[in-house]
Design an enzyme around this catalytic site. Structure first.
Site, PDB file in Angstrom:
ATOM      1  N   ARG A 235     -36.958  17.469 -41.113  1.00 36.08           N
ATOM      2  CA  ARG A 235     -35.555  17.502 -41.713  1.00 36.08           C
ATOM      3  C   ARG A 235     -35.560  17.791 -42.948  1.00 36.08           C
ATOM      4  O   ARG A 235     -34.497  18.284 -43.562  1.00 36.08           O
ATOM      5  CB  ARG A 235     -35.127  15.884 -41.014  1.00 36.08           C
ATOM      6  CG  ARG A 235     -35.060  15.865 -39.636  1.00 36.08           C
ATOM      7  CD  ARG A 235     -34.187  14.269 -39.352  1.00 36.08           C
ATOM      8  NE  ARG A 235     -33.092  14.379 -39.853  1.00 36.08           N
ATOM      9  CZ  ARG A 235     -32.886  13.309 -40.764  1.00 36.08           C
ATOM     10  NH1 ARG A 235     -33.435  12.432 -41.181  1.00 36.08           N
ATOM     11  NH2 ARG A 235     -31.293  13.271 -40.999  1.00 36.08           N
TER      12      ARG A 235
ATOM     13  N   VAL B 280      -6.734   0.061  -6.744  1.00 43.96           N
ATOM     14  CA  VAL B 280      -6.502   1.455  -6.738  1.00 43.96           C
ATOM     15  C   VAL B 280      -7.569   2.331  -7.339  1.00 43.96           C
ATOM     16  O   VAL B 280      -8.174   1.661  -8.142  1.00 43.96           O
ATOM     17  CB  VAL B 280      -5.246   1.952  -7.083  1.00 43.96           C
ATOM     18  CG1 VAL B 280      -4.119   1.228  -6.158  1.00 43.96           C
ATOM     19  CG2 VAL B 280      -4.896   1.496  -8.367  1.00 43.96           C
TER      20      VAL B 280
ATOM     21  N   GLY C 291     -20.072  -5.715  -5.336  1.00 39.04           N
ATOM     22  CA  GLY C 291     -20.484  -6.057  -4.068  1.00 39.04           C
ATOM     23  C   GLY C 291     -20.195  -5.102  -2.886  1.00 39.04           C
ATOM     24  O   GLY C 291     -20.307  -5.683  -1.640  1.00 39.04           O
TER      25      GLY C 291
ATOM     26  N   ASN D 255       0.880  -1.162   0.140  1.00 38.28           N
ATOM     27  CA  ASN D 255      -0.124  -0.058   0.085  1.00 38.28           C
ATOM     28  C   ASN D 255       0.871   1.213   0.073  1.00 38.28           C
ATOM     29  O   ASN D 255       2.074   1.331   0.684  1.00 38.28           O
ATOM     30  CB  ASN D 255      -0.926   0.024   1.421  1.00 38.28           C
ATOM     31  CG  ASN D 255      -1.998   0.931   1.136  1.00 38.28           C
ATOM     32  OD1 ASN D 255      -3.103   0.894   0.260  1.00 38.28           O
ATOM     33  ND2 ASN D 255      -1.969   2.211   1.871  1.00 38.28           N
TER      34      ASN D 255
ATOM     35  N   ARG E 238     -29.879  11.993 -10.341  1.00 41.98           N
ATOM     36  CA  ARG E 238     -28.834  12.201  -9.331  1.00 41.98           C
ATOM     37  C   ARG E 238     -28.314  13.459  -9.696  1.00 41.98           C
ATOM     38  O   ARG E 238     -27.986  14.144  -8.609  1.00 41.98           O
ATOM     39  CB  ARG E 238     -27.817  11.468  -9.584  1.00 41.98           C
ATOM     40  CG  ARG E 238     -28.138   9.953  -8.965  1.00 41.98           C
ATOM     41  CD  ARG E 238     -26.986   9.066  -8.387  1.00 41.98           C
ATOM     42  NE  ARG E 238     -27.289   7.749  -8.053  1.00 41.98           N
ATOM     43  CZ  ARG E 238     -26.487   6.537  -7.663  1.00 41.98           C
ATOM     44  NH1 ARG E 238     -25.339   7.163  -7.435  1.00 41.98           N
ATOM     45  NH2 ARG E 238     -26.965   5.589  -7.627  1.00 41.98           N
TER      46      ARG E 238
ATOM     47  N   HIS F 111     -23.961  -2.822 -15.148  1.00 38.44           N
ATOM     48  CA  HIS F 111     -24.065  -3.039 -14.108  1.00 38.44           C
ATOM     49  C   HIS F 111     -24.367  -2.055 -13.297  1.00 38.44           C
ATOM     50  O   HIS F 111     -25.582  -1.814 -12.534  1.00 38.44           O
ATOM     51  CB  HIS F 111     -23.171  -4.009 -13.396  1.00 38.44           C
ATOM     52  CG  HIS F 111     -23.640  -4.377 -11.886  1.00 38.44           C
ATOM     53  ND1 HIS F 111     -23.083  -3.334 -11.111  1.00 38.44           N
ATOM     54  CD2 HIS F 111     -23.944  -5.371 -11.215  1.00 38.44           C
ATOM     55  CE1 HIS F 111     -23.484  -3.755  -9.913  1.00 38.44           C
ATOM     56  NE2 HIS F 111     -23.940  -4.998  -9.923  1.00 38.44           N
TER      57      HIS F 111
ATOM     58  N   LYS G 175     -20.143   8.365  -8.326  1.00 41.10           N
ATOM     59  CA  LYS G 175     -18.497   8.090  -8.836  1.00 41.10           C
ATOM     60  C   LYS G 175     -18.616   8.221 -10.444  1.00 41.10           C
ATOM     61  O   LYS G 175     -17.533   8.175 -10.941  1.00 41.10           O
ATOM     62  CB  LYS G 175     -18.117   6.934  -8.349  1.00 41.10           C
ATOM     63  CG  LYS G 175     -17.795   7.251  -6.654  1.00 41.10           C
ATOM     64  CD  LYS G 175     -16.719   6.338  -6.354  1.00 41.10           C
ATOM     65  CE  LYS G 175     -17.257   4.918  -5.945  1.00 41.10           C
ATOM     66  NZ  LYS G 175     -16.421   3.802  -5.440  1.00 41.10           N
TER      67      LYS G 175
ATOM     68  N   GLU H  84     -28.005  -0.305 -11.640  1.00 43.00           N
ATOM     69  CA  GLU H  84     -27.748  -0.183 -10.257  1.00 43.00           C
ATOM     70  C   GLU H  84     -28.465   1.268 -10.114  1.00 43.00           C
ATOM     71  O   GLU H  84     -29.392   1.334  -8.979  1.00 43.00           O
ATOM     72  CB  GLU H  84     -26.647  -0.201  -9.784  1.00 43.00           C
ATOM     73  CG  GLU H  84     -26.257  -0.030  -8.337  1.00 43.00           C
ATOM     74  CD  GLU H  84     -24.804  -0.092  -7.641  1.00 43.00           C
ATOM     75  OE1 GLU H  84     -24.292  -1.020  -8.203  1.00 43.00           O
ATOM     76  OE2 GLU H  84     -24.324   1.000  -7.167  1.00 43.00           O
TER      77      GLU H  84
END
Ligand code: NDP
Length: 472
Positions: free
Chosen positions: A446, A77, A132, A34, A290, A188, A263, A192
């Site tokens: 158009r 990371v 998860g 780390n 959001r 996914h 994120k 979610e």
């Protein structure tokens, strides 16, 4: 007895620490590193029985040297340049057949680029989507792998061992080459966002439309979790609605600011869907919701200027059974759109995405795990290439639940309670059942302003309207 590790993990944050313990628990010896060395010390000191399987290291050189070749090195990371920096730093230290696995939430284009670049190196590179959260990483996540068959054969024993199991079947699968694993993980996450948004919308109908207190909402969700909607997200929604704030003693939900974080993976899904020209309006609505939630000042101003939108629902409100059916319909429509996007990506990128396997790895371990995904895996197996809405039991469920979804959206709209994801799902469902849409008007417009031409319903070869020369 201590063995020399053949696996190493870099990045002992929330996910990396949990994943390391999971890997060690499955019998692997593991070198860990780390950036902040004290984190490594604390991690190993608190690893209990698993500590003897962990080799702490303080430099990347020592880390690589501690691992027996051919090495498997997992990066956990932050996505982006940090991953590139690590690949660059590891490059001179690695030997032939060493393999770097990026297990973070990388953008799939980055994974494609890194995998391609690694083809010219002596080491390999694969990107895997891990879902998860912390508990999944510790006790069994859902894992979506991007790589070659040979890469998969090499990592499958370890990844299957650490993954979640659904009726004994590991929730880890090869999705395709390059960025395919991270692409599936991205979709996914888009699903979610949508799943969470639709649950929040029915919560809003209960709270604002029918004055339910949080514990009553918890009762409803707990009940739904025993039926068709049984899922991790409904389960935790019941739990958060049940929780009390230890500071004020009020319902925890009532003291949480209505400003949702993100994120960016939901946004990536919406952007990529647009690039692929696949309509995923439920996911797009969830991302927009959001973004809107973050605009507290604008919403405050809007309420003051135009008056509060939200009113109580008319009459008795909406029965819990109707809301449940609305959510079932919304959920099916959202997943149908997500799988359609995956199918389009498979064609566009030349991936042979295994649709039933995608539904299978999502059945356990990940945030969107639900009983319904088991039926989706069966439906996608029995109806390859077809949209989920045309496959049983989903076509029957949609017929059964459509009226509830429509009634819910109508009642919410009348009361001024925003239900953007549910409404977007309904609109998509109405659109795909419309034999003649209004796109003839778009084509006429158009042609009028840009002479773009159109096809005629009678098949005649006259691609322009009588407005030529009237472009005023
Ligand atoms: P954390 O913030 O908990 O941990 C980040 C880790 O990366 C730490 O070990 C940190 O080291 C290290 N790190 C951060 N910046 C640098 C840098 N510039 N150079 C070297 N090391 C650095 O993140 P998570 O564990 O939550 O997330 C890791 C990855 O997993 C991300 O890609 C995330 O998107 C993904 N992910 C996260 C999930 C979650 O639920 N949290 C779920 C699924 C995927 P240090 O201790 O020195 O700061």
């Amino acid at each position: 007895m201590s063995e020399q590790p053949q696996v190493g993990l870099i990045g002992l944050g929330t996910m990396g620490a949990a994943l390391s313990l999971n890997i060690a628990e499955k019998g692997h010896f593991l070198a860990v590193y780390n950036r902040t060395g004290s984190v490594t010390d604390t991690f190993v000191q608190t690893a209990g029985d698993l500590a003897p399987r962990l080799t702490p290291t303080k430099t990347l050189e020592n880390f690589v040297a501690a691992i027996k070749a051919p090495r498997v090195i997992i990066l956990m990371v932050p996505a982006g340049p940090v991953v590139d920096d690590h690949i660059d730093a590891l490059k001179p230290l690695l030997g032939p057949d060493d393999l770097i696995i990026d297990a973070g939430n990388a953008n799939f284009y980055d994974t494609e680029r890194r995998a391609k670049r690694a083809q010219n190196e002596k080491f390999g590179f694969i990107g895997i989507g891990v879902s998860g959260g912390e508990s999944g990483a510790r006790h069994g996540p859902s894992i979506m792998v991007g790589g070659t068959e040979a890469d998969w054969a090499r990592v499958a024993p370890m990844l299957e061992a650490i993954s979640a199991k659904y009726d004994g079947t590991p929730c880890a699968s090869l999705m395709g080459p390059g960025g395919a694993g991270h692409f599936v993980k991205m979709v996914h996450n888009g699903i979610e966002y949508a799943d969470m948004q639709m649950i929040a919308e029915v919560y809003s109908l209960m709270r604002d439309g029918m004055a339910y207190k949080a514990p009553q909402v918890a009762d409803v969700f707990e009940n739904w979790n025993k039926g068709r909607l049984a899922s991790y997200l409904i389960e935790i929604s019941a739990k958060v609605a049940r929780a009390e704030d230890p500071i004020s003693g009020n319902a925890m939900l009532d003291v949480i600011l209505d400003k949702a974080g993100q994120k960016g993976t939901g946004r990536w899904t919406a952007i990529e869907a647009q690039q692929l020209a696949v309509p995923v309006p439920v996911i797009e609505a969830a991302v927009a919701a959001r973004n809107l939630s973050a605009r507290l000042d604008t919403r405050q101003r809007g309420a003051e200027y135009f008056g509060d939108a939200q009113k109580a629902l008319e009459g008795e409100g909406i029965a819990a059974k109707t809301l449940e059916k609305a959510l079932i319909a919304g959920k099916i429509l959202c997943y149908a759109q997500g799988f359609e996007m995956l199918a389009a990506a498979a064609t566009h990128f030349g991936w042979d995405l295994p649709m039933p396997a995608i539904a299978r790895v999502w059945r356990e371990g990940c945030i969107i795990r639900s009983d319904m995904l088991n039926d989706m895996a069966t439906a996608l197996t029995n109806n390859p290439g077809d949209n989920l809405i045309f496959a049983e039991p989903f076509s029957g469920l949609l017929k059964d639940c459509e009226a509830a979804l429509r009634d819910t959206v109508i009642a919410a709209t009348k009361a001024g309670i925003a239900v953007p994801a549910l409404a977007a799902g309904l609109s998509w469902f109405d659109s795909i059942r419309t034999r003649r849409t209004s796109a003839n008007m778009i084509q006429a417009q158009r042609d009028y302003f840009g002479a773009h031409g159109f096809e005629r319903v009678d098949g005649k070869n006259e691609p322009h309207g009588p407005w030529a020369g009237h472009e005023d």
